[in-house]
Design an enzyme around this catalytic site. Structure first.
Site: not given
Length: 385
Positions: A265-266, A307
């Site tokens: 994930d970001i 995300e």
């Protein structure tokens, strides 16, 4: 002057209508060729034994009377020739059937087959005039050409017109009675008109059915896109990922090869949303999706949610999975993401784990734990479960 103006307008409207119909009909030309090749194939299968039966039957019933003998020989030769031609058509159409896209040769071949059907009817009916005024063979050939083959209207018009011109001239040689000749020629107009009308109906039905089929396929594709793909990133969604994973697990059950998962994930995505807004956050996710589509091969990438993204690597090793995760991490870290005409840098954290048949119920648990560990250890890194 007014009539001349009206005539000009009528002709212009007619030409415009013809051009529109040509453009419309061009949309299904390739489909019509493929359909005709299929029909030629099956016509040959039925036509070869039928022509052979005619040949043998007339040979056994040969008459020695001069006119009858000429008639018998003519029918035998015409049916024997038709058998040979249909045999050639059979082998050629069988090869053409394997092609998904029609070639120029296939276009020519379909017209050759249509011409053969009409010419066969013309030849046999002209031979028949030696002993009878029967026009049945030509009626049958017009019916077959009009209903069995899919012929675009303009080609159909000239095909049947040419057939009538040939019929008009061939029919006069055996016939010596003026009244019979006149009757046959008038009946020929009816036969040609019937064939052309049936051809128009056949083409229209084929066009409508083909366009409806395309519309249904397009709608099905749209439904599939909605059901299995993420609308924001255009990546496969969680549903399609799990469907793909089930197939992979079932395959690995028999080959005992491991598959690996990468979940990432970001980093600090909430901060990006808070700073630049949710629209900017969506833009970042979209750009990450494009980056994955452009750079990742031999792996199945999907949007996991929010995300988070997930990657399935079938039949691979731990080292290869780790190397791919590291590659994606560097791609994201080095890529200039555009937000409101400004370029910003982002990073992502990764978790890698193997997956087997026994892991199906909790297949992402280990990768999630590795991802959580990457977050705890400072983000922008890859951890292995």
């Amino acid at each position: 002057m007014l009539k001349s103006y009206q005539l000009t307008n009528f002709l212009q409207h007619l030409i415009k209508k013809v051009k529109q119909n040509i453009v419309k009909n061009n949309q299904v030309l390739d489909d019509s060729v493929i359909a005709n090749i299929q029909r030629i194939y099956y016509m040959s299968i039925v036509g070869i034994p039928a022509s052979l039966i005619h040949t043998v039957y007339f040979y056994l019933q040969a008459d020695q009377v001069s006119t009858q003998a000429v008639w018998h020989k003519g029918i035998i030769l015409s049916n024997l020739s038709l058998t040979i031609i249909l045999t050639f058509f059979f082998f050629l159409s069988r090869n053409f059937k394997k092609q998904a896209k029609p070639s120029k040769l296939m276009y020519f071949f379909q017209y050759l087959a249509i011409a053969t059907v009409l010419i066969a009817g013309l030849v046999i009916v002209s031979i028949d005039q030696l002993v009878t005024t029967n026009l049945t063979p030509f009626i049958i050939s017009c019916f077959i050409a009009g209903t069995y083959f899919v012929i675009r209207p303009l080609v159909s018009f000239f095909t049947f017109l040419t057939s009538y011109i040939l019929f008009f001239n061939l029919i006069r040689f055996p016939n010596s009675t003026t009244s019979i000749l006149l009757s046959s020629r008038v009946n020929g107009i009816s036969m040609i008109s019937m064939g052309f009308t049936l051809s128009l109906i056949t083409w229209n039905n084929f066009y409508v059915n083909t366009m409806q089929k395309r519309k249904i396929e397009f709608q099905q594709q749209q439904l599939k896109q909605i059901a299995y793909y993420d609308s924001l990133t255009s990546l496969p969604n969680r549903r399609l990922f799990e469907k793909t994973l089930n197939k992979e697990i079932a395959a690995n059950r028999y080959c005992n090869q491991k598959a690996f998962l990468i979940i990432f994930d970001i980093d600090n995505f909430k901060l990006i949303n808070d700073t630049y807004g949710h629209i900017a956050g969506d833009s970042i996710l979209r750009q990450v999706g494009n980056l994955l589509n452009q750079t990742i091969e031999n792996a199945f990438c999907a949007r996991w949610g929010g995300e988070e993204f997930i990657v399935l690597l079938p039949k691979t090793s731990l080292q290869e999975a780790y190397s791919l995760a590291e590659k994606i991490r560097l791609l994201i870290m080095d890529h200039p993401f555009l937000v409101r005409n400004h370029k910003i840098k982002i990073t992502a954290s990764f978790g890698v784990s193997s997956i087997t048949c026994q892991d199906l119920n909790n297949y992402s648990e280990l990768a999630d734990k590795a991802l959580y560990k990457a977050k705890q250890n400072g983000r922008n890194r890859v951890e292995i479960a």
